[in-house]
Design a protein around this motif. Structure first.
Motif, PDB file in Angstrom:
ATOM      1  N   THR A 236     -24.356  28.365   3.498  1.00 42.40           N
ATOM      2  CA  THR A 236     -25.496  28.318   2.576  1.00 42.40           C
ATOM      3  C   THR A 236     -26.130  29.708   2.461  1.00 42.40           C
ATOM      4  O   THR A 236     -25.487  30.718   2.706  1.00 42.40           O
ATOM      5  N   GLY A 237     -27.404  29.758   2.068  1.00 41.05           N
ATOM      6  CA  GLY A 237     -28.112  31.029   1.967  1.00 41.05           C
ATOM      7  C   GLY A 237     -27.532  31.956   0.910  1.00 41.05           C
ATOM      8  O   GLY A 237     -26.870  31.531  -0.033  1.00 41.05           O
ATOM      9  N   GLY A 238     -27.781  33.254   1.106  1.00 47.08           N
ATOM     10  CA  GLY A 238     -27.363  34.256   0.128  1.00 47.08           C
ATOM     11  C   GLY A 238     -25.869  34.308  -0.100  1.00 47.08           C
ATOM     12  O   GLY A 238     -25.423  34.601  -1.219  1.00 47.08           O
ATOM     13  N   PHE A 239     -25.079  34.012   0.930  1.00 48.12           N
ATOM     14  CA  PHE A 239     -23.622  34.080   0.760  1.00 48.12           C
ATOM     15  C   PHE A 239     -23.111  32.953  -0.139  1.00 48.12           C
ATOM     16  O   PHE A 239     -22.127  33.133  -0.852  1.00 48.12           O
ATOM     17  N   ARG A 240     -23.779  31.818  -0.154  1.00 51.66           N
ATOM     18  CA  ARG A 240     -23.404  30.765  -1.107  1.00 51.66           C
ATOM     19  C   ARG A 240     -23.783  31.186  -2.527  1.00 51.66           C
ATOM     20  O   ARG A 240     -23.155  30.748  -3.502  1.00 51.66           O
ATOM     21  N   ARG A 241     -24.793  32.057  -2.637  1.00 56.06           N
ATOM     22  CA  ARG A 241     -25.196  32.573  -3.940  1.00 56.06           C
ATOM     23  C   ARG A 241     -24.351  33.796  -4.336  1.00 56.06           C
ATOM     24  O   ARG A 241     -24.684  34.511  -5.279  1.00 56.06           O
ATOM     25  N   GLU A 242     -23.284  34.049  -3.562  1.00 56.16           N
ATOM     26  CA  GLU A 242     -22.304  35.114  -3.827  1.00 56.16           C
ATOM     27  C   GLU A 242     -22.867  36.524  -3.661  1.00 56.16           C
ATOM     28  O   GLU A 242     -22.433  37.462  -4.321  1.00 56.16           O
ATOM     29  N   LYS A 243     -23.838  36.675  -2.755  1.00 56.30           N
ATOM     30  CA  LYS A 243     -24.308  38.012  -2.423  1.00 56.30           C
ATOM     31  C   LYS A 243     -23.267  38.705  -1.548  1.00 56.30           C
ATOM     32  O   LYS A 243     -22.560  38.054  -0.769  1.00 56.30           O
ATOM     33  N   GLU A 244     -23.178  39.999  -1.677  1.00 57.29           N
ATOM     34  CA  GLU A 244     -22.205  40.771  -0.897  1.00 57.29           C
ATOM     35  C   GLU A 244     -22.665  40.965   0.539  1.00 57.29           C
ATOM     36  O   GLU A 244     -21.839  41.082   1.458  1.00 57.29           O
ATOM     37  N   PHE A 245     -23.981  41.037   0.755  1.00 53.76           N
ATOM     38  CA  PHE A 245     -24.533  41.277   2.091  1.00 53.76           C
ATOM     39  C   PHE A 245     -25.738  40.370   2.324  1.00 53.76           C
ATOM     40  O   PHE A 245     -26.393  39.920   1.382  1.00 53.76           O
ATOM     41  N   GLY A 246     -26.026  40.125   3.601  1.00 51.63           N
ATOM     42  CA  GLY A 246     -27.191  39.322   3.970  1.00 51.63           C
ATOM     43  C   GLY A 246     -27.710  39.741   5.331  1.00 51.63           C
ATOM     44  O   GLY A 246     -27.075  40.535   6.033  1.00 51.63           O
ATOM     45  N   HIS A 247     -28.874  39.200   5.714  1.00 44.64           N
ATOM     46  CA  HIS A 247     -29.455  39.534   7.019  1.00 44.64           C
ATOM     47  C   HIS A 247     -28.915  38.630   8.121  1.00 44.64           C
ATOM     48  O   HIS A 247     -28.849  39.027   9.282  1.00 44.64           O
ATOM     49  N   ASP A 248     -28.560  37.392   7.751  1.00 45.82           N
ATOM     50  CA  ASP A 248     -27.993  36.455   8.707  1.00 45.82           C
ATOM     51  C   ASP A 248     -27.039  35.533   7.954  1.00 45.82           C
ATOM     52  O   ASP A 248     -26.839  35.687   6.747  1.00 45.82           O
ATOM     53  N   VAL A 249     -26.446  34.580   8.682  1.00 42.47           N
ATOM     54  CA  VAL A 249     -25.492  33.659   8.063  1.00 42.47           C
ATOM     55  C   VAL A 249     -25.952  32.232   8.364  1.00 42.47           C
ATOM     56  O   VAL A 249     -26.141  31.877   9.532  1.00 42.47           O
ATOM     57  N   ASP A 250     -26.165  31.435   7.314  1.00 45.52           N
ATOM     58  CA  ASP A 250     -26.689  30.077   7.455  1.00 45.52           C
ATOM     59  C   ASP A 250     -25.611  29.039   7.163  1.00 45.52           C
ATOM     60  O   ASP A 250     -24.845  29.188   6.200  1.00 45.52           O
ATOM     61  N   PHE A 251     -25.607  27.973   7.982  1.00 43.86           N
ATOM     62  CA  PHE A 251     -24.651  26.879   7.781  1.00 43.86           C
ATOM     63  C   PHE A 251     -25.363  25.536   7.873  1.00 43.86           C
ATOM     64  O   PHE A 251     -26.309  25.371   8.650  1.00 43.86           O
ATOM     65  N   ILE A 252     -24.884  24.577   7.091  1.00 41.55           N
ATOM     66  CA  ILE A 252     -25.245  23.170   7.277  1.00 41.55           C
ATOM     67  C   ILE A 252     -24.031  22.475   7.855  1.00 41.55           C
ATOM     68  O   ILE A 252     -22.907  22.657   7.373  1.00 41.55           O
ATOM     69  N   VAL A 253     -24.250  21.707   8.901  1.00 40.36           N
ATOM     70  CA  VAL A 253     -23.158  20.946   9.517  1.00 40.36           C
ATOM     71  C   VAL A 253     -23.628  19.509   9.721  1.00 40.36           C
ATOM     72  O   VAL A 253     -24.741  19.260  10.181  1.00 40.36           O
ATOM     73  N   THR A 254     -22.793  18.552   9.306  1.00 41.25           N
ATOM     74  CA  THR A 254     -23.152  17.149   9.471  1.00 41.25           C
ATOM     75  C   THR A 254     -21.881  16.315   9.550  1.00 41.25           C
ATOM     76  O   THR A 254     -20.761  16.858   9.555  1.00 41.25           O
ATOM     77  N   THR A 255     -22.057  15.023   9.607  1.00 43.00           N
ATOM     78  CA  THR A 255     -20.926  14.097   9.694  1.00 43.00           C
ATOM     79  C   THR A 255     -21.240  12.854   8.873  1.00 43.00           C
ATOM     80  O   THR A 255     -22.420  12.492   8.741  1.00 43.00           O
ATOM     81  N   PRO A 256     -20.220  12.219   8.262  1.00 45.70           N
ATOM     82  CA  PRO A 256     -20.486  11.035   7.426  1.00 45.70           C
ATOM     83  C   PRO A 256     -21.163   9.882   8.164  1.00 45.70           C
ATOM     84  O   PRO A 256     -21.840   9.073   7.544  1.00 45.70           O
ATOM     85  N   GLU A 257     -20.983   9.822   9.470  1.00 43.55           N
ATOM     86  CA  GLU A 257     -21.544   8.714  10.253  1.00 43.55           C
ATOM     87  C   GLU A 257     -23.003   9.001  10.589  1.00 43.55           C
ATOM     88  O   GLU A 257     -23.306   9.914  11.350  1.00 43.55           O
ATOM     89  N   LEU A 258     -23.923   8.234   9.990  1.00 47.20           N
ATOM     90  CA  LEU A 258     -25.352   8.450  10.216  1.00 47.20           C
ATOM     91  C   LEU A 258     -25.717   8.325  11.689  1.00 47.20           C
ATOM     92  O   LEU A 258     -25.298   7.384  12.371  1.00 47.20           O
TER      93      LEU A 258
END
Length: 500
Positions: free
Chosen positions: A322-344
């Motif tokens: 996610t974050g700036g890299f999902r918006r196709e920025k070339e550089f960012g200050h950090d790297v953000d991820f969402i992680v989940t699973t189909p099972e609630l």
């Protein structure tokens, strides 16, 4: 009434020696398309100036089409010129630069399109069109970033950089109104597919107040803002800017240190009365690395590391950058991820296991885990909160150069085979995934305007957890970002167009 002036007869002169060079009108300036207004100029002079411009590499259009970028006129009567232009009614007129002949002669002398200054612009002095005139199409720009498509290409960086400094200065002084005003103004200019080259071009743009226009005018006239330069040289601003660049140090802590007379990192680290928390200690320890931009290649390498760790735990896990890299920025200050699973419910145990696995791999340099406090029964929330209530962790990971395609984005003189990188992981339940993905993708101004649009225009409440319709008094379900845009009656904006 426009009359063609009498052109005096000019005695023919022999061609200079350079006539031996074959004539070839090579186009040098693809982005500039001129139209010379014949009225007041006359046909013969217009023909001469057209040939002159083309010989210097300019494109000169014979008709006033929507391709034109610069309209040049010798008409000193602005009202009559603009009346004629509006009668021609080109759709792109609001984006065209209407310029005095002085800009043309300056450009011919320099052999290139010179920067447009306020003195070059012929301002529209007509308050309204006569009732019998056809309406002039205006390129409307929405006051909401969620209705504008903003890529990483910024045609107005000279202005938006100045606005960001002013906004940050107001933020350091805890003056919210002007801070938001400058950020909204910067967001509008970032969305424009053209560069502002005269103040008149900003006339119909939203979110530009007197202060922002004064800054624009100053930059157009002098190439810089004296107000911004004063801020950049201010000791307090520079110190707070330095201190807040440290991971874990916010404006209030920075202000407290400044008031104690601290001005540098060495002042802080040498003061025995300063007690740094774990996050701040790691921030200072790895400052050289984590204050440096992260490249897209490094973000991809980190995604591979996290992806492998997640899928060892649960094969059906879902991981999104996610974050700036999902918006196709070339550089960012950090790297953000969402992680989940189909099972609630299963997502609640993901992050502690991932952290433990990264620790065993020997690449975890710092971790701060925050368990989920998400409770659907406490929604909707009527006030905007900066952080959501999902489980999350803030990490610093060791990234080896061998894992990065093309190598590490190194600081000059750094010969190590690794670097420290900031990584954030958030783990929402699967039924909240679309809302979390939208919120964590950003940009901050895009999200702020999206929520403002929902509340003001649709009487809905939107955050990273849910979308609530206040009229129907119900939560609206969404499995994708497109569902959320559809509920709001908005055209879908791709992630790479959200760089507001």
């Amino acid at each position: 009434m426009f009359h063609t002036p009498i052109v005096p007869r000019v005695r023919k002169r022999s061609k200079p020696a350079e006539a031996d060079v074959p004539r070839r009108d090579e186009v040098k300036f693809e982005d500039v398309r001129l139209y010379l207004v014949e009225r007041k100029m006359g046909r013969s002079r217009r023909s001469f100036l057209t040939q002159l411009a083309r010989s210097k590499g300019f494109i000169v259009e014979d008709i006033l089409s929507d391709e034109v970028t610069h309209v040049v006129s010798e008409d000193s009567q602005a009202s009559s010129l603009w009346k004629w232009l509006k009668e021609c009614a080109p759709k792109n007129l609001p984006n065209m630069l209407v310029l005095d002949i002085s800009w043309f002669t300056d450009s011919m002398r320099e052999g290139r399109p010179v920067a447009v200054e306020t003195r070059h612009c012929i301002q529209d002095t007509l308050p309204t069109l006569p009732e019998d005139s056809p309406p002039t199409p205006v390129a409307s720009v929405s006051p909401y970033a969620c209705q504008r498509r903003t890529t990483t290409e910024n045609n107005n960086k000279i202005f938006t950089d100045a606005f960001e400094v002013l906004a940050e200065s107001y933020e350091f002084n805890e003056i919210e109104g002007p801070c938001l005003a400058f950020r909204r103004a910067a967001s509008v200019l970032k969305s424009l597919p053209w560069a502002v080259q005269c103040l008149g071009a900003t006339q119909d743009l939203p979110c530009l107040g007197e202060h922002t226009k004064a800054v624009i005018e100053e930059i157009l006239q002098y190439g810089r803002s004296f107000e911004v330069e004063k801020i950049l040289s201010d000791e307090r601003y520079r110190t707070l800017k330095l201190f807040t660049s440290v991971f874990g140090v916010g404006p209030k802590t920075s202000e407290k240190w400044y008031r104690r007379g601290l001005r540098s990192f060495s002042d802080i680290l040498a003061d025995p009365s300063i007690h740094l928390n774990r996050m701040q200690q790691s921030g200072f320890l790895h400052y050289g690395d984590i204050s440096r931009a992260v490249s897209k290649a490094e973000a991809r390498a980190l995604k591979n590391i996290i992806d492998e760790a997640v899928h060892v735990i649960t094969p059906d896990a879902i991981l999104a950058l996610t974050g700036g890299f999902r918006r196709e920025k070339e550089f960012g200050h950090d790297v953000d991820f969402i992680v989940t699973t189909p099972e609630l419910g299963k997502e609640e145990s993901l992050l502690p296991i991932i952290i433990n696995r990264l620790k065993k791999q020997g690449i975890l340099l710092y971790s701060d885990y925050q368990a989920s406090t998400f409770d659907m029964s406490k929604l909707p929330c009527h006030r905007f909160e900066a952080m959501d209530h999902f489980a999350k962790c803030f990490l610093i990971l060791r990234l080896e150069g061998s894992q990065v395609e093309g190598g590490l984005h190194r600081a000059e003189g750094d010969s190590r085979g690794w670097r420290a990188v900031r990584v954030d992981l958030v783990s929402p339940p699967m039924d909240r995934y679309a809302f979390a993905l939208l919120g964590w993708t950003g940009s901050r101004q895009f999200e702020r305007d999206l929520r403002r649009f929902a509340q003001v225009e649709r009487r809905m409440l939107l955050d990273n957890h849910a979308l609530y319709d206040k009229t129907k008094k119900e939560f609206l379900a969404a499995t994708t970002e497109k569902d959320i845009f559809a509920h709001l009656g908005l055209e879908y904006i791709e992630p790479w167009q959200r760089n507001a």
